[in-house]
Design an enzyme around this catalytic site. Structure first.
Site, PDB file in Angstrom:
ATOM      1  CG  ASN A  42      -1.990  -4.326  -5.136  1.00  0.00           C
ATOM      2  OD1 ASN A  42      -1.585  -3.600  -4.220  1.00  0.00           O
ATOM      3  ND2 ASN A  42      -1.265  -5.302  -5.635  1.00  0.00           N
ATOM      4  CD  GLU A  71      -1.526   0.245   7.236  1.00  0.00           C
ATOM      5  OE1 GLU A  71      -1.881   1.416   7.267  1.00  0.00           O
ATOM      6  OE2 GLU A  71      -0.711  -0.205   6.393  1.00  0.00           O
ATOM      7  NE  ARG A  81      -0.335  -3.162   0.030  1.00  0.00           N
ATOM      8  CZ  ARG A  81       0.759  -2.487  -0.300  1.00  0.00           C
ATOM      9  NH1 ARG A  81       1.498  -2.853  -1.314  1.00  0.00           N
ATOM     10  NH2 ARG A  81       1.126  -1.436   0.406  1.00  0.00           N
ATOM     11  CE  LYS A 129       3.371   6.681   8.670  1.00  0.00           C
ATOM     12  NZ  LYS A 129       2.704   5.509   8.148  1.00  0.00           N
TER      13      LYS A 129
HETATM   14  P1  0O2 Z   1       4.209   2.415   2.766  1.00  0.00           P
HETATM   15  O1  0O2 Z   1       5.553   2.445   2.140  1.00  0.00           O
HETATM   16  O2  0O2 Z   1       3.194   1.748   1.906  1.00  0.00           O
HETATM   17  O3  0O2 Z   1       4.220   1.868   4.144  1.00  0.00           O
HETATM   18  P2  0O2 Z   1       0.130   7.847   7.074  1.00  0.00           P
HETATM   19  O4  0O2 Z   1      -0.277   8.090   5.629  1.00  0.00           O
HETATM   20  O5  0O2 Z   1       0.491   6.414   7.370  1.00  0.00           O
HETATM   21  O6  0O2 Z   1       1.149   8.827   7.560  1.00  0.00           O
HETATM   22  P3  0O2 Z   1      -2.576   7.859   7.814  1.00  0.00           P
HETATM   23  O7  0O2 Z   1      -3.119   8.871   6.843  1.00  0.00           O
HETATM   24  O8  0O2 Z   1      -3.287   7.778   9.113  1.00  0.00           O
HETATM   25  O9  0O2 Z   1      -1.077   8.154   8.023  1.00  0.00           O
HETATM   26  O10 0O2 Z   1      -2.539   6.429   7.234  1.00  0.00           O
HETATM   27  P4  0O2 Z   1      -3.353   5.875   6.063  1.00  0.00           P
HETATM   28  O11 0O2 Z   1      -4.080   6.916   5.337  1.00  0.00           O
HETATM   29  O12 0O2 Z   1      -4.135   4.764   6.659  1.00  0.00           O
HETATM   30  O13 0O2 Z   1      -2.220   5.366   5.060  1.00  0.00           O
HETATM   31  C1  0O2 Z   1      -1.210   4.470   5.420  1.00  0.00           C
HETATM   32  C2  0O2 Z   1      -0.708   3.703   4.213  1.00  0.00           C
HETATM   33  O14 0O2 Z   1      -1.735   3.590   3.210  1.00  0.00           O
HETATM   34  C3  0O2 Z   1       0.449   4.348   3.465  1.00  0.00           C
HETATM   35  O15 0O2 Z   1       1.637   3.979   4.097  1.00  0.00           O
HETATM   36  C4  0O2 Z   1       0.319   3.718   2.075  1.00  0.00           C
HETATM   37  O16 0O2 Z   1       0.787   2.375   2.067  1.00  0.00           O
HETATM   38  C5  0O2 Z   1      -1.174   3.680   1.899  1.00  0.00           C
HETATM   39  N1  0O2 Z   1      -1.692   4.914   1.282  1.00  0.00           N
HETATM   40  C6  0O2 Z   1      -2.402   5.877   1.877  1.00  0.00           C
HETATM   41  N2  0O2 Z   1      -2.733   6.848   1.006  1.00  0.00           N
HETATM   42  C7  0O2 Z   1      -2.214   6.482  -0.193  1.00  0.00           C
HETATM   43  C8  0O2 Z   1      -2.222   7.081  -1.518  1.00  0.00           C
HETATM   44  O17 0O2 Z   1      -2.781   8.166  -1.775  1.00  0.00           O
HETATM   45  N3  0O2 Z   1      -1.564   6.395  -2.494  1.00  0.00           N
HETATM   46  C9  0O2 Z   1      -0.936   5.189  -2.282  1.00  0.00           C
HETATM   47  N4  0O2 Z   1      -0.326   4.600  -3.303  1.00  0.00           N
HETATM   48  N5  0O2 Z   1      -0.891   4.623  -1.028  1.00  0.00           N
HETATM   49  C10 0O2 Z   1      -1.525   5.251  -0.012  1.00  0.00           C
HETATM   50  P5  0O2 Z   1       2.982   4.778   3.874  1.00  0.00           P
HETATM   51  O18 0O2 Z   1       3.695   4.820   5.155  1.00  0.00           O
HETATM   52  O19 0O2 Z   1       2.696   6.090   3.207  1.00  0.00           O
HETATM   53  O20 0O2 Z   1       3.804   3.939   2.823  1.00  0.00           O
END
Ligand code: 0O2
Length: 209
Positions: A156, A147, A85, A61
């Site tokens: 989900n 978070e 979650r 990341k």
């Molecule tokens: P993991 O493995 O779940 O931790 P970021 O996406 O974190 O770089 P942003 O956009 O500020 O930055 O954060 P956002 O949008 O709040 O999203 C953070 C987390 O939300 C992601 O963490 C996912 O868990 C979930 N998420 C966001 N968008 C999507 C999506 O389109 N599909 C799915 N399935 N999950 C999503 P990580 O770090 O990506 O993954």
């Protein structure tokens, strides 16, 4: 992408502190869960899950953000090292839980993102909160971020499937599958609403009888 040896030791220690914050918040949430199951007719919580980001995932990341892969940057820029979650029966329960979290004096809310009202272009729906929990260790207090992702069972289900598809295609999902996932996400939102209406009808019948 990986942490260099010295930084790896630091990030492992940092992750431990985030784990304490996660545990603290999980305890507070389990008390709310028990309160609802013992003293109320309905419960806005189906179940709660915690997950910690791995050093590899934190490093990736940071790399994606074009930042140096070190513990200091992880602490400053990665707000979801600790994640929780909460899965709710119905979408209206998400609103109720957000209100409860906002009212908790020992949980500081830094940021909220409503992807339920404003879904992502992918179709992703969930309510995100970046919270800050005070942790006392080594004779000092530190505010640690956790978070929270709050969503229904149906949201989900979609999100887990989409995550697997995204992983399989290394983030480059073919357009026809993206389109199909958006259609499924919309159908799931409709299903959530229709199931909620059935639940409301049953509640009214129960009240009258
Ligand atoms: P993991 O493995 O779940 O931790 P970021 O996406 O974190 O770089 P942003 O956009 O500020 O930055 O954060 P956002 O949008 O709040 O999203 C953070 C987390 O939300 C992601 O963490 C996912 O868990 C979930 N998420 C966001 N968008 C999507 C999506 O389109 N599909 C799915 N399935 N999950 C999503 P990580 O770090 O990506 O993954």
């Amino acid at each position: 992408m990986r942490f260099e040896q010295g930084e790896f030791v630091k990030i492992k220690r940092l992750i431990l502190v985030y784990e304490w914050a996660q545990k603290t918040l999980l305890t507070k949430l389990s008390i709310i869960n028990e309160e609802f199951s013992h003293f109320h007719d309905t419960n806005p919580i189906s179940y709660i899950k915690g997950r910690m980001k791995s050093p590899e995932s934190i490093a990736q990341k940071l790399h994606n953000l074009h930042l140096d892969v070190n513990a200091e940057n992880a602490k400053q820029y990665i707000k979801d090292i600790a994640g929780i979650r909460i899965i709710c029966p119905f979408a209206k329960d998400i609103t109720q839980l957000v209100e409860i979290l906002r009212s908790m004096k020992d949980v500081n809310i830094l940021e909220e993102k409503d992807y339920v009202r404003n879904p992502k272009p992918s179709g992703y729906r969930s309510y995100h909160i970046i919270s800050e929990i005070p942790i006392f260790y080594a004779g000092k207090a530190e505010n640690v971020t956790v978070e929270l992702q709050i969503r229904t069972e149906a949201m989900n289900f979609w999100s887990t499937l989409e995550h697997n598809v995204r992983y399989k295609y290394k983030n480059h999902i073919p357009q026809h599958l993206c389109d199909e996932l958006v259609v499924c996400a919309d159908k799931i939102a409709e299903l959530d609403y229709r199931m909620f209406l059935i639940h409301e009808i049953i509640s009214l019948i129960n009240k009258d009888s």
